[in-house]
Design a protein around this motif. Structure first.
Motif, short mmCIF file in Angstrom:
data_model
loop_
_atom_site.label_atom_id
_atom_site.label_comp_id
_atom_site.label_asym_id
_atom_site.label_seq_id
_atom_site.Cartn_x
_atom_site.Cartn_y
_atom_site.Cartn_z
N ARG A 289 45.81 24.10 37.16
CA ARG A 289 45.03 24.66 36.04
C ARG A 289 43.80 25.40 36.54
N ASP A 290 43.14 24.86 37.56
CA ASP A 290 42.00 25.57 38.16
C ASP A 290 42.46 26.88 38.80
N ALA A 291 43.62 26.83 39.45
CA ALA A 291 44.17 28.04 40.07
C ALA A 291 44.49 29.10 39.01
N LEU A 292 45.03 28.67 37.88
CA LEU A 292 45.33 29.60 36.80
C LEU A 292 44.05 30.24 36.26
N ASP A 293 43.00 29.45 36.07
CA ASP A 293 41.72 30.01 35.62
C ASP A 293 41.20 31.03 36.62
N LEU A 294 41.32 30.72 37.90
CA LEU A 294 40.84 31.62 38.95
C LEU A 294 41.64 32.92 38.94
N GLU A 295 42.96 32.83 38.88
CA GLU A 295 43.79 34.04 38.88
C GLU A 295 43.53 34.90 37.64
N THR A 296 43.28 34.25 36.52
CA THR A 296 42.98 34.99 35.29
C THR A 296 41.67 35.75 35.44
N ARG A 297 40.65 35.11 36.04
CA ARG A 297 39.38 35.80 36.27
C ARG A 297 39.55 36.99 37.21
N VAL A 298 40.30 36.79 38.29
CA VAL A 298 40.54 37.87 39.25
C VAL A 298 41.25 39.04 38.57
N THR A 299 42.27 38.72 37.78
CA THR A 299 43.03 39.76 37.06
C THR A 299 42.15 40.51 36.09
N ASN A 300 41.34 39.78 35.33
CA ASN A 300 40.45 40.44 34.36
C ASN A 300 39.48 41.38 35.05
N GLU A 301 38.96 40.98 36.21
CA GLU A 301 38.04 41.85 36.95
C GLU A 301 38.75 43.10 37.44
N LEU A 302 39.99 42.96 37.87
CA LEU A 302 40.77 44.14 38.29
C LEU A 302 40.96 45.10 37.12
N HIS A 303 41.18 44.56 35.93
CA HIS A 303 41.32 45.42 34.75
C HIS A 303 40.01 46.13 34.42
N VAL A 304 38.90 45.45 34.62
CA VAL A 304 37.58 46.09 34.40
C VAL A 304 37.41 47.26 35.36
N ILE A 305 37.74 47.04 36.65
CA ILE A 305 37.63 48.12 37.63
C ILE A 305 38.55 49.28 37.25
N HIS A 306 39.78 48.96 36.85
CA HIS A 306 40.73 50.00 36.46
C HIS A 306 40.17 50.83 35.30
#
Length: 199
Positions: A121-138
């Protein structure tokens, strides 16, 4: 008459807007704007943070008191992937003439987990944050930097892989949530240990 006049104004406004949007980008398009370089630098820091978090998880599950070799392998592989992501970003910044500045990598704030499910669950939260940041950069690459090459780089090298990672984590969480925690965790651990690396 008012309707015709309003329509004419609307057409004139759209025509002007179309001309603005069709203007070619000005200046040297090889070099990234500093805004996008700074965003990628922040993402490098985030990817390295994620790598350290996963390395912490791998160390936890490899401890003799936990002895979950499958989860150790899974989180070690995740750590290596995040480190590779950071390196891809560094290489891209350098290829595009940008300069990396001071590092600011956040250290993990946790080193134990009650069970594999809480770690996932912690890993999922982390991956979601990383993905959201990539979308912000995009989004900023499109709207502020106007950099289609950077957008393509993010789509090709990162976004699909993030979707796959999140999907895998969600499936593991679903599987473990539906099993008796002790025996279920053991079977999932064995499955992860036997899984071939997909590199």
């Amino acid at each position: 008459m008012k309707v015709i006049f309003a329509f004419a104004l609307l057409c004139a406004g759209l025509n002007t807007l179309a001309q603005v949007d069709l203007d070619p980008p000005k200046g040297d398009r090889y070099k990234m704007s500093q805004t996008c370089v700074d965003l990628l630098q922040q993402q490098v820091n985030m990817e390295l943070h994620a790598s350290l978090v996963y390395l912490n998880m791998a160390a936890h599950f490899d401890n003799t008191d936990i002895a979950r070799k499958g989860f150790t392998k899974f989180f070690k592989h995740s750590s290596d992937e995040e480190k590779q992501h950071a390196q891809k970003l560094i290489d891209y910044i350098n290829r595009r003439g940008g300069k990396l500045r001071l590092w600011n990598v956040e250290m993990p704030n946790k080193d134990t987990w009650t069970d594999a499910l809480s770690a996932l669950r912690d890993a999922l939260d982390l991956e979601t944050r990383v993905t959201n940041e990539l979308h912000v950069i995009h989004h900023k690459a499109e709207t502020i930097c106007r950099d289609p090459h950077l957008m393509d780089f993010l789509e090709t090298e990162f976004l699909q892989e993030q979707i796959d990672s999140i999907s895998e984590l969600r499936r593991l969480i679903t599987t473990l949530s539906q099993m008796n925690s002790g025996m279920g965790e053991y079977f999932v651990d064995r499955q992860l240990l036997d899984k071939k690396d997909e590199l």
